[in-house]
Scaffold this active site. Structure first.
Site, PDB file in Angstrom:
ATOM      1  N   GLY A  15       0.824  -1.210   0.000  1.00 56.20           N
ATOM      2  CA  GLY A  15       0.000   0.000   0.000  1.00 56.20           C
ATOM      3  C   GLY A  15       0.854   1.255   0.000  1.00 56.20           C
ATOM      4  O   GLY A  15       0.496   2.262   0.601  1.00 56.20           O
ATOM      5  N   ALA A  16       1.995   1.192  -0.703  1.00 56.18           N
ATOM      6  CA  ALA A  16       2.955   2.304  -0.663  1.00 56.18           C
ATOM      7  C   ALA A  16       2.814   3.268  -1.836  1.00 56.18           C
ATOM      8  O   ALA A  16       3.667   4.115  -2.057  1.00 56.18           O
ATOM      9  CB  ALA A  16       4.378   1.752  -0.592  1.00 56.18           C
ATOM     10  N   VAL A  66      -2.954  -7.364  -2.623  1.00 59.24           N
ATOM     11  CA  VAL A  66      -2.544  -8.173  -1.465  1.00 59.24           C
ATOM     12  C   VAL A  66      -3.588  -9.220  -1.078  1.00 59.24           C
ATOM     13  O   VAL A  66      -3.272 -10.160  -0.346  1.00 59.24           O
ATOM     14  CB  VAL A  66      -2.208  -7.300  -0.230  1.00 59.24           C
ATOM     15  CG1 VAL A  66      -1.053  -6.351  -0.527  1.00 59.24           C
ATOM     16  CG2 VAL A  66      -3.425  -6.542   0.285  1.00 59.24           C
ATOM     17  N   SER A 144      -5.117   0.010  14.041  1.00 56.93           N
ATOM     18  CA  SER A 144      -5.842   1.284  14.146  1.00 56.93           C
ATOM     19  C   SER A 144      -6.476   1.382  15.518  1.00 56.93           C
ATOM     20  O   SER A 144      -6.758   0.349  16.158  1.00 56.93           O
ATOM     21  CB  SER A 144      -6.943   1.317  13.075  1.00 56.93           C
ATOM     22  OG  SER A 144      -7.868   2.346  13.355  1.00 56.93           O
ATOM     23  N   TYR A 157     -14.004  -2.786   9.551  1.00 59.73           N
ATOM     24  CA  TYR A 157     -12.631  -2.271   9.716  1.00 59.73           C
ATOM     25  C   TYR A 157     -12.133  -2.533  11.136  1.00 59.73           C
ATOM     26  O   TYR A 157     -10.991  -2.955  11.346  1.00 59.73           O
ATOM     27  CB  TYR A 157     -12.665  -0.774   9.410  1.00 59.73           C
ATOM     28  CG  TYR A 157     -11.330  -0.075   9.415  1.00 59.73           C
ATOM     29  CD1 TYR A 157     -10.444  -0.204   8.339  1.00 59.73           C
ATOM     30  CD2 TYR A 157     -10.962   0.743  10.477  1.00 59.73           C
ATOM     31  CE1 TYR A 157      -9.235   0.466   8.339  1.00 59.73           C
ATOM     32  CE2 TYR A 157      -9.753   1.417  10.485  1.00 59.73           C
ATOM     33  CZ  TYR A 157      -8.897   1.279   9.407  1.00 59.73           C
ATOM     34  OH  TYR A 157      -7.691   1.947   9.411  1.00 59.73           O
ATOM     35  N   ALA A 160     -11.313  -6.204  11.458  1.00 57.25           N
ATOM     36  CA  ALA A 160     -10.088  -6.534  10.708  1.00 57.25           C
ATOM     37  C   ALA A 160      -8.856  -6.034  11.450  1.00 57.25           C
ATOM     38  O   ALA A 160      -7.854  -6.754  11.580  1.00 57.25           O
ATOM     39  CB  ALA A 160     -10.154  -5.927   9.310  1.00 57.25           C
ATOM     40  N   LYS A 161      -8.916  -4.808  11.955  1.00 59.89           N
ATOM     41  CA  LYS A 161      -7.736  -4.241  12.627  1.00 59.89           C
ATOM     42  C   LYS A 161      -7.476  -4.940  13.964  1.00 59.89           C
ATOM     43  O   LYS A 161      -6.327  -5.046  14.396  1.00 59.89           O
ATOM     44  CB  LYS A 161      -7.914  -2.733  12.812  1.00 59.89           C
ATOM     45  CG  LYS A 161      -7.835  -1.938  11.512  1.00 59.89           C
ATOM     46  CD  LYS A 161      -6.540  -2.223  10.763  1.00 59.89           C
ATOM     47  CE  LYS A 161      -6.186  -1.147   9.759  1.00 59.89           C
ATOM     48  NZ  LYS A 161      -5.017  -1.530   8.940  1.00 59.89           N
TER      49      LYS A 161
HETATM   50  N1  LIG Z   1      -4.762   7.505   7.819  1.00 56.42           N
HETATM   51  C1  LIG Z   1      -5.128   7.197   9.063  1.00 56.42           C
HETATM   52  O1  LIG Z   1      -5.464   8.076   9.888  1.00 56.42           O
HETATM   53  C2  LIG Z   1      -5.121   5.766   9.518  1.00 56.42           C
HETATM   54  C3  LIG Z   1      -5.584   5.475  10.797  1.00 56.42           C
HETATM   55  C4  LIG Z   1      -5.518   4.174  11.271  1.00 56.42           C
HETATM   56  C5  LIG Z   1      -5.014   3.180  10.444  1.00 56.42           C
HETATM   57  N2  LIG Z   1      -4.611   3.479   9.186  1.00 56.42           N
HETATM   58  C6  LIG Z   1      -4.108   2.388   8.356  1.00 56.42           C
HETATM   59  O2  LIG Z   1      -2.883   2.790   7.774  1.00 56.42           O
HETATM   60  C7  LIG Z   1      -2.735   2.133   6.510  1.00 56.42           C
HETATM   61  C8  LIG Z   1      -2.451   3.171   5.431  1.00 56.42           C
HETATM   62  O3  LIG Z   1      -3.539   4.052   5.391  1.00 56.42           O
HETATM   63  P1  LIG Z   1      -3.541   5.398   4.540  1.00 56.42           P
HETATM   64  O4  LIG Z   1      -4.290   6.373   5.346  1.00 56.42           O
HETATM   65  O5  LIG Z   1      -2.182   5.716   4.044  1.00 56.42           O
HETATM   66  O6  LIG Z   1      -4.493   4.942   3.321  1.00 56.42           O
HETATM   67  P2  LIG Z   1      -4.545   5.374   1.786  1.00 56.42           P
HETATM   68  O7  LIG Z   1      -5.914   5.049   1.329  1.00 56.42           O
HETATM   69  O8  LIG Z   1      -4.035   6.759   1.609  1.00 56.42           O
HETATM   70  O9  LIG Z   1      -3.490   4.370   1.111  1.00 56.42           O
HETATM   71  C9  LIG Z   1      -3.746   2.991   1.094  1.00 56.42           C
HETATM   72  C10 LIG Z   1      -2.959   2.369  -0.060  1.00 56.42           C
HETATM   73  O10 LIG Z   1      -3.250   0.962  -0.056  1.00 56.42           O
HETATM   74  C11 LIG Z   1      -3.436   0.556  -1.411  1.00 56.42           C
HETATM   75  N3  LIG Z   1      -4.283  -0.646  -1.458  1.00 56.42           N
HETATM   76  C12 LIG Z   1      -5.603  -0.748  -1.177  1.00 56.42           C
HETATM   77  N4  LIG Z   1      -6.034  -1.994  -1.391  1.00 56.42           N
HETATM   78  C13 LIG Z   1      -4.960  -2.714  -1.797  1.00 56.42           C
HETATM   79  C14 LIG Z   1      -4.757  -4.070  -2.174  1.00 56.42           C
HETATM   80  N5  LIG Z   1      -5.779  -4.951  -2.171  1.00 56.42           N
HETATM   81  N6  LIG Z   1      -3.514  -4.450  -2.537  1.00 56.42           N
HETATM   82  C15 LIG Z   1      -2.487  -3.574  -2.536  1.00 56.42           C
HETATM   83  N7  LIG Z   1      -2.619  -2.274  -2.207  1.00 56.42           N
HETATM   84  C16 LIG Z   1      -3.837  -1.854  -1.842  1.00 56.42           C
HETATM   85  C17 LIG Z   1      -4.112   1.745  -2.076  1.00 56.42           C
HETATM   86  O11 LIG Z   1      -4.011   1.687  -3.490  1.00 56.42           O
HETATM   87  C18 LIG Z   1      -3.360   2.903  -1.440  1.00 56.42           C
HETATM   88  O12 LIG Z   1      -2.223   3.249  -2.185  1.00 56.42           O
HETATM   89  C19 LIG Z   1      -4.010   1.331   6.296  1.00 56.42           C
HETATM   90  O13 LIG Z   1      -3.827  -0.001   6.723  1.00 56.42           O
HETATM   91  C20 LIG Z   1      -5.003   2.016   7.203  1.00 56.42           C
HETATM   92  O14 LIG Z   1      -6.062   1.182   7.576  1.00 56.42           O
HETATM   93  C21 LIG Z   1      -4.665   4.743   8.701  1.00 56.42           C
END
Ligand SMILES: NC(=O)c1ccc[n+]([C@@H]2O[C@H](COP(=O)([O-])OP(=O)(O)OC[C@H]3O[C@@H](n4cnc5c(N)ncnc54)[C@H](O)[C@@H]3O)[C@@H](O)[C@H]2O)c1
Length: 252
Positions: A15-16, A66, A144, A157, A160-161
Site C-alpha cells: 500500500g505504498a 494483497v 488502528s 474495519y 479486521a484491525k
Molecule cells: N490515515 C489514518 O489516519 C489511519 C488510521 C488508522 C489506520 N490506518 C491504516 O494505515 C494504513 C495506510 O492508510 P492510509 O491512510 O495511508 O491509506 P490510503 O488510502 O491513503 O493508502 C492505502 C494504499 O493501499 C493501497 N491498497 C488498497 N487496497 C490494496 C490491495 N488490495 N492491494 C495492494 N494495495 C492496496 C491503495 O491503493 C493505497 O495506495 C491502512 O492499513 C489504514 O487502515 C490509517
C-alpha cells in the site's frame, strides 16, 4: 559517522502508492534500505519507486493485490529476484467500506477482510521462510485505534484491525525463536483514506477535538515509528503496538 539505520535491509511496504505507506517507503530508502513499493495501483507504485531512485535510493515498484495469494507469492518472488531476501515487511495496504452495522453488505465486509486480514496473512507467509532461514526479520503490521477500541460505522474495519493485532501477537510468539520481531503501529494521519473525516462538516470538528494534539499528522510524522520497528534498536521488542495518533487513543 554511524551508518544509515536500515542499511542492508530489503523491505517490502504494501500500500505504498500513496499516504502512510508512501512516506514509509521514502523514509526507509533514505535510511538505506532497498525498498519494494507494493500497491494494487502499479502505476503509482512505479512513480513512488522512480522518485526514490531519482533521489539516490534503491526501490522497485511492484503491482500486487494483497488479497490475491497468487499475486502476493509472485510479487514476493519478484522482490527476492530483484533485491534479495526480504528482511523487513510492512503490511500497510488498507481500504475502508463504511456503513452502520445494520446496513453493511457482504461485499463491504469481504472487501475489508480480504485486504487487511488475508493481505497481511499472505505477505506474512510469503516472507517468513526467507526470514527464518536468515534467522532475522522485522515485521510491522498496521492496525488502528478502531481495532483497539471499536468504532462507529466501520464494524468491518474494527474487526479486521483487531484481527491484525491477534495476528501480530501470534506471529511474534511463533517467530521469536527464529530471531524475527513482529510489532504493530496504530497510526492516524492526513491521507486520502481520512479525507472525509477531515473535511465533512458532520465529522471534522468533533474528530479534531478528540485529538489531544489538536491537529492531524502528516504521513511523514508516522514513518519514524516504522523505522524504529525495522531497526536494530527493536531487536528485543516484539508483540508490541505503538499508537502514533496525537494521543487520541488514551481519550476513548
Ligand atoms: N490515515 C489514518 O489516519 C489511519 C488510521 C488508522 C489506520 N490506518 C491504516 O494505515 C494504513 C495506510 O492508510 P492510509 O491512510 O495511508 O491509506 P490510503 O488510502 O491513503 O493508502 C492505502 C494504499 O493501499 C493501497 N491498497 C488498497 N487496497 C490494496 C490491495 N488490495 N492491494 C495492494 N494495495 C492496496 C491503495 O491503493 C493505497 O495506495 C491502512 O492499513 C489504514 O487502515 C490509517
Amino acid at each position: 559517522m554511524s551508518k544509515p539505520v536500515l542499511e542492508g535491509r530489503v523491505a517490502v511496504v504494501t500500500g505504498a502508492g500513496q499516504g502512510i505507506g508512501k512516506a514509509i517507503a521514502e523514509r526507509y530508502a533514505a535510511e538505506g534500505a532497498k525498498v519494494a513499493v507494493v500497491d494494487i495501483d502499479g502505476v503509482r507504485a512505479k512513480e513512488v519507486a522512480d522518485a526514490i531512485t531519482e533521489s539516490g535510493g534503491t526501490a522497485i515498484g511492484v503491482a500486487c493485490d494483497v488479497s490475491d495469494r497468487a499475486a502476493v507469492d509472485a510479487a514476493a518472488a519478484e522482490v527476492v529476484a530483484e533485491l534479495g531476501t526480504i528482511t523487513v515487511l510492512v503490511s500497510n495496504a488498507g481500504v475502508t467500506r463504511p456503513a452502520m452495522l445494520w446496513k453493511m453488505t457482504d461485499d463491504q465486509w469481504d472487501a475489508v477482510m480480504s485486504t487487511h486480514l488475508n493481505g497481511s496473512l499472505y505477505w506474512l507467509q510469503a516472507v517468513t521462510p526467507g526470514m527464518r532461514e536468515a534467522r532475522k526479520g522485522w515485521i510491522i503490521f498496521t492496525t488502528s485505534a478502531a481495532g483497539i477500541n471499536g468504532t462507529i460505522g466501520q464494524i468491518n474495519y474494527a474487526v479486521a484491525k483487531s484481527g491484525i493485532l491477534a495476528m501480530m501477537r501470534s506471529a511474534a510468539r511463533e517467530l521469536a525463536p527464529s530471531g524475527i520481531v513482529v510489532n504493530a503501529v496504530a497510526p492516524a494521519a492526513a491521507t486520502p483514506m481520512t479525507e472525509t473525516i477531515r473535511t465533512d462538516e458532520r465529522f471534522k470538528d468533533k474528530y479534531l477535538e478528540s485529538i489531544p494534539m489538536g491537529r492531524w499528522a502528516e504521513p511523514q510524522e508516522i514513518a519514524g515509528s516504522y523505522v524504529f520497528f525495522a531497526s536494530d534498536d527493536a531487536a528485543y521488542v516484539t508483540g508490541q503496538t505503538l499508537s502514533v495518533d496525537g494521543g487520541r487513543v488514551m481519550m476513548r
